[in-house]
Design an enzyme around this catalytic site. Structure first.
Site, PDB file in Angstrom:
ATOM      1  N   THR A  57      65.693  36.895  23.889  1.00 16.51           N
ATOM      2  CA  THR A  57      65.514  36.241  22.587  1.00 16.51           C
ATOM      3  C   THR A  57      64.112  36.568  22.077  1.00 16.51           C
ATOM      4  OG1 THR A  57      64.615  34.272  23.591  1.00 16.51           O
ATOM      5  CG2 THR A  57      66.966  34.274  23.165  1.00 16.51           C
ATOM      6  N   GLU A  81      71.664  33.087  22.413  1.00 19.39           N
ATOM      7  CA  GLU A  81      72.113  32.222  23.499  1.00 19.39           C
ATOM      8  C   GLU A  81      73.590  31.848  23.390  1.00 19.39           C
ATOM      9  OE1 GLU A  81      69.335  31.997  21.846  1.00 19.39           O
ATOM     10  OE2 GLU A  81      67.698  31.117  23.015  1.00 19.39           O
ATOM     11  N   LYS A 104      57.152  19.204   6.490  1.00 18.93           N
ATOM     12  CA  LYS A 104      57.037  17.752   6.684  1.00 18.93           C
ATOM     13  C   LYS A 104      56.062  17.205   5.659  1.00 18.93           C
ATOM     14  CE  LYS A 104      58.438  18.391  11.374  1.00 18.93           C
ATOM     15  NZ  LYS A 104      58.285  19.769  11.820  1.00 18.93           N
ATOM     16  N   TRP A 144      61.375  15.272   5.289  1.00 17.59           N
ATOM     17  CA  TRP A 144      61.574  16.691   5.545  1.00 17.59           C
ATOM     18  C   TRP A 144      62.081  17.419   4.301  1.00 17.59           C
ATOM     19  CZ3 TRP A 144      64.310  17.294  10.980  1.00 17.59           C
ATOM     20  CH2 TRP A 144      63.419  16.832  11.965  1.00 17.59           C
TER      21      TRP A 144
HETATM   22  P1  AMP Z   1      68.762  35.073  17.153  1.00 15.49           P
HETATM   23  O1  AMP Z   1      68.930  34.531  18.506  1.00 15.49           O
HETATM   24  O2  AMP Z   1      67.660  36.070  17.044  1.00 15.49           O
HETATM   25  O3  AMP Z   1      70.046  35.596  16.604  1.00 15.49           O
HETATM   26  O4  AMP Z   1      68.305  33.874  16.194  1.00 15.49           O
HETATM   27  C1  AMP Z   1      69.062  32.705  16.092  1.00 15.49           C
HETATM   28  C2  AMP Z   1      68.538  31.860  14.974  1.00 15.49           C
HETATM   29  O5  AMP Z   1      68.686  32.516  13.711  1.00 15.49           O
HETATM   30  C3  AMP Z   1      69.270  30.559  14.787  1.00 15.49           C
HETATM   31  O6  AMP Z   1      68.879  29.579  15.715  1.00 15.49           O
HETATM   32  C4  AMP Z   1      68.915  30.209  13.351  1.00 15.49           C
HETATM   33  O7  AMP Z   1      67.635  29.627  13.257  1.00 15.49           O
HETATM   34  C5  AMP Z   1      68.881  31.569  12.684  1.00 15.49           C
HETATM   35  N1  AMP Z   1      70.152  31.822  11.993  1.00 15.49           N
HETATM   36  C6  AMP Z   1      71.167  32.593  12.400  1.00 15.49           C
HETATM   37  N2  AMP Z   1      72.148  32.613  11.487  1.00 15.49           N
HETATM   38  C7  AMP Z   1      71.766  31.819  10.461  1.00 15.49           C
HETATM   39  C8  AMP Z   1      72.348  31.399   9.223  1.00 15.49           C
HETATM   40  N3  AMP Z   1      73.530  31.845   8.811  1.00 15.49           N
HETATM   41  N4  AMP Z   1      71.644  30.536   8.456  1.00 15.49           N
HETATM   42  C9  AMP Z   1      70.436  30.075   8.836  1.00 15.49           C
HETATM   43  N5  AMP Z   1      69.834  30.437   9.982  1.00 15.49           N
HETATM   44  C10 AMP Z   1      70.476  31.303  10.793  1.00 15.49           C
END
Ligand code: AMP
Length: 546
Positions: free
Chosen positions: A185, A330, A439, A444
């Site tokens: 990640t 994850e 914040k 929020w």
């Molecule tokens: P990753 O593990 O790099 O794919 O990142 C995951 C994170 O990307 C999630 O926990 C979200 O914060 C963000 N994310 C993924 N898809 C979306 C979406 N459609 N809208 C808003 N945030 C997203």
């Protein structure tokens, strides 16, 4: 009493066997790094993956070994996935957009044994190899004719390696819980952490992804995963498309609007998937060239919030259904997809549009809950928002080598780090990343909502909102915009456009214009970088408050 069904381990090679047997003539079309378009079939993929598996065994790759890959989406990368996973070893995909220090950390932490790379990445690995003691050999994913001059040590040509494999190699059987894929990640704080997928989780996840209300994959589909195989398990397409027998189109290294359009058009792609930035480039290309998109019937958009203006552009201008998806590394990674379900007929068009903008519903195999800061479960009323946690068989229960310690709560839920609502129909809407929410005076403000609104302004190409320190309210929103070429809106123009569309106290205190918004290696807006750049920014409202 035990059931009397067969113990048939869910191993990923069974997906390939199925595709080869029942959809053997379906094509996989790849734009290669060498240039030409390559085409072959699932039968070829299966045969060559087995040969590669045999060759890897001869190379000394064993069950449990971790093998790095740094490659674009293409047929050789798919062969590497299936070939390596098929013998119980683990494919560790690396994102070439990471900094050298991050790559170095990740390869050493995972202790990658061998490394498969596309021609494009030879210089990166040449620069890093002295810092990567665990790697025994580098396999360059090309043929002898295109092998480069290189200072990489212990180099093998991919095609020569495959040639040395046995045609009659058959897949070994082992426990379905065996690890098969690994992806670190990005992690905005601390070191990257390794997520380790199993054969079982990948097969189950592919089944979930293909469901009618999810991606709705069929053998009649022609699918182009633009989302890279080095990003979050390629949203499962390497497994879900062969499982369905869909034709695949792999875009290789070129992801600009014109190149993507060319493949969509010439290969008659009807389903594609990527992060919003890719679609921004395609839509700009379409706008400039006035080209139509007649064959594309659906596009999966996720990885970061899909702006409503993008949904409108695809659906209204091109008659292409947007499936807004949310997930994370994850989670294998799909967690929710936004498609309409039965029982919504009574809703007005406006109410349906509100649902359409959300991140969607979880497919079977993903459970969700939202909680307050004390862990109390919040109502599913579409209004209350809190920390989003998830549970399911394709969701991580720990990171590799136990980095980060215990990651599940007492009920086995994983905290996603996102803040969201859940509504009475089951739809989830992301409010923000918990680190990015603004914040203000104890309340929020969603940075995503403000960004979505700002990009609805016809002159704004991309927008980001961050919280900036404020003497009275702790933090107030600053809107940062990149304007479209040839446009020069004033701050006032943009704020006026937003007025009346959000609560008054959500209005950004200021607007800043910059040339380019920084993105992370996975294409998300880098709020970390923006916060650094604007750390000393003084809002006009700050002086008034002092
Ligand atoms: P990753 O593990 O790099 O794919 O990142 C995951 C994170 O990307 C999630 O926990 C979200 O914060 C963000 N994310 C993924 N898809 C979306 C979406 N459609 N809208 C808003 N945030 C997203």
């Amino acid at each position: 009493m035990e059931g009397l069904m067969q113990d048939w381990p869910l191993l990923v090679h069974t997906v390939l066997d199925h595709a080869s047997t029942y959809h053997g003539d379906r094509e996989i079309v790849s734009r290669t790094v060498e240039g030409p378009i390559h085409r072959y079939t699932y039968k070829d993929l299966e045969r060559r993956s087995r040969k590669l598996a045999s060759a890897c065994s001869k190379l000394g790759v064993k069950n449990g070994d971790i093998i790095g890959t740094m490659a674009w989406n293409g047929y050789r990368h798919m062969e590497a996935w299936y070939g390596i996973m098929g013998i119980g070893a683990v494919v560790h995909t690396l994102n070439p957009r990471l900094f050298a220090d991050q790559l170095d950390y990740i390869v050493n932490h995972a202790e990658d044994q061998h490394f498969f790379l596309d021609l494009s990445f030879v210089p990166i690995l040449e620069g890093l190899q002295d810092r990567l003691p665990s790697i025994k050999s580098f396999i360059i994913m090309t043929d002898e004719e295109h092998m480069p001059e290189t200072t990489l040590r212990n180099v093998t040509c991919f095609e020569t390696l495959v040639e040395g494999g046995d045609d009659d190699f058959s897949w070994p059987s082992f426990d379905e819980n065996t690890a098969c894929g690994m992806c670190y990640t990005s992690g905005t704080t601390g070191n990257p952490k390794g997520v380790l997928y199993s054969h079982r989780s990948n097969v189950l996840h592919a089944l979930a992804a293909g469901q009618g209300d999810a991606v709705n994959l069929k053998s009649l589909d022609c699918v182009m995963p633009v989302v890279p195989m080095f990003h979050a398990n390629a949203w499962s397409f390497v497994f879900s498309a062969p499982m369905a027998g869909a034709k695949m189109v792999m875009p290789g290294p070129l992801m600009d609007g014109a190149s993507i359009y060319e493949l969509l058009d010439t290969e008659a792609v009807n389903l594609t998937a990527a992060v919003p930035t890719v679609w921004l480039m395609l839509l700009q290309h379409l706008e400039e060239t006035k080209k139509p998109l007649p064959k594309l019937d659906r596009v999966v958009i996720g990885g970061s919030a899909c702006p409503p203006a993008m949904i409108e552009a695809f659906e209204k201008n091109y008659d292409t259904q947007v499936i807004h998806a949310w997930g994370m590394t994850e989670m294998s990674p799909l967690g929710s997809l936004c498609t309409f379900k039965g029982g919504l007929d009574h809703l007005s068009e406006d109410q349906l549009w509100e649902i359409k903008k959300k991140q969607g519903r979880p497919p079977y195999m993903v459970e969700m809950k939202i909680t307050d800061d004390d862990g109390n479960v919040l109502p599913r009323d579409g209004v209350a928002f809190g920390h989003l946690s998830v549970r399911g068989p394709a969701i991580a229960r720990a990171y590799f080598k136990s980095e980060g310690g215990e990651i599940l709560d007492a009920d086995g839920f994983f905290d996603t780090g996102d803040v969201s609502t859940l509504d009475e129909y089951g739809y989830m809407g992301i409010t923000d990343r918990s680190k990015d929410v603004i914040k203000s005076g104890g309340e929020w403000i969603s940075s995503i909502d403000l960004e979505n609104l700002a990009v609805g302004h016809p002159d704004v190409a991309e927008a980001a909102v961050i919280g900036v320190a404020h003497p009275k309210w702790d933090e107030r929103p600053l809107l940062i915009c990149v304007v479209k070429e040839g446009c020069s809106p004033s701050k006032q123009d943009i704020l006026e456009f937003m007025t009346g569309k959000i609560a008054k106290w959500w209005m950004p205190d200021d607007v800043a214009f910059i040339d380019e918004i920084p993105h992370t290696a996975t294409g998300k807006i880098s709020k970390l970088e923006l916060r650094k750049s604007f750390v000393d920014y003084e809002l006009p409202t700050a002086q008034a408050a002092e």
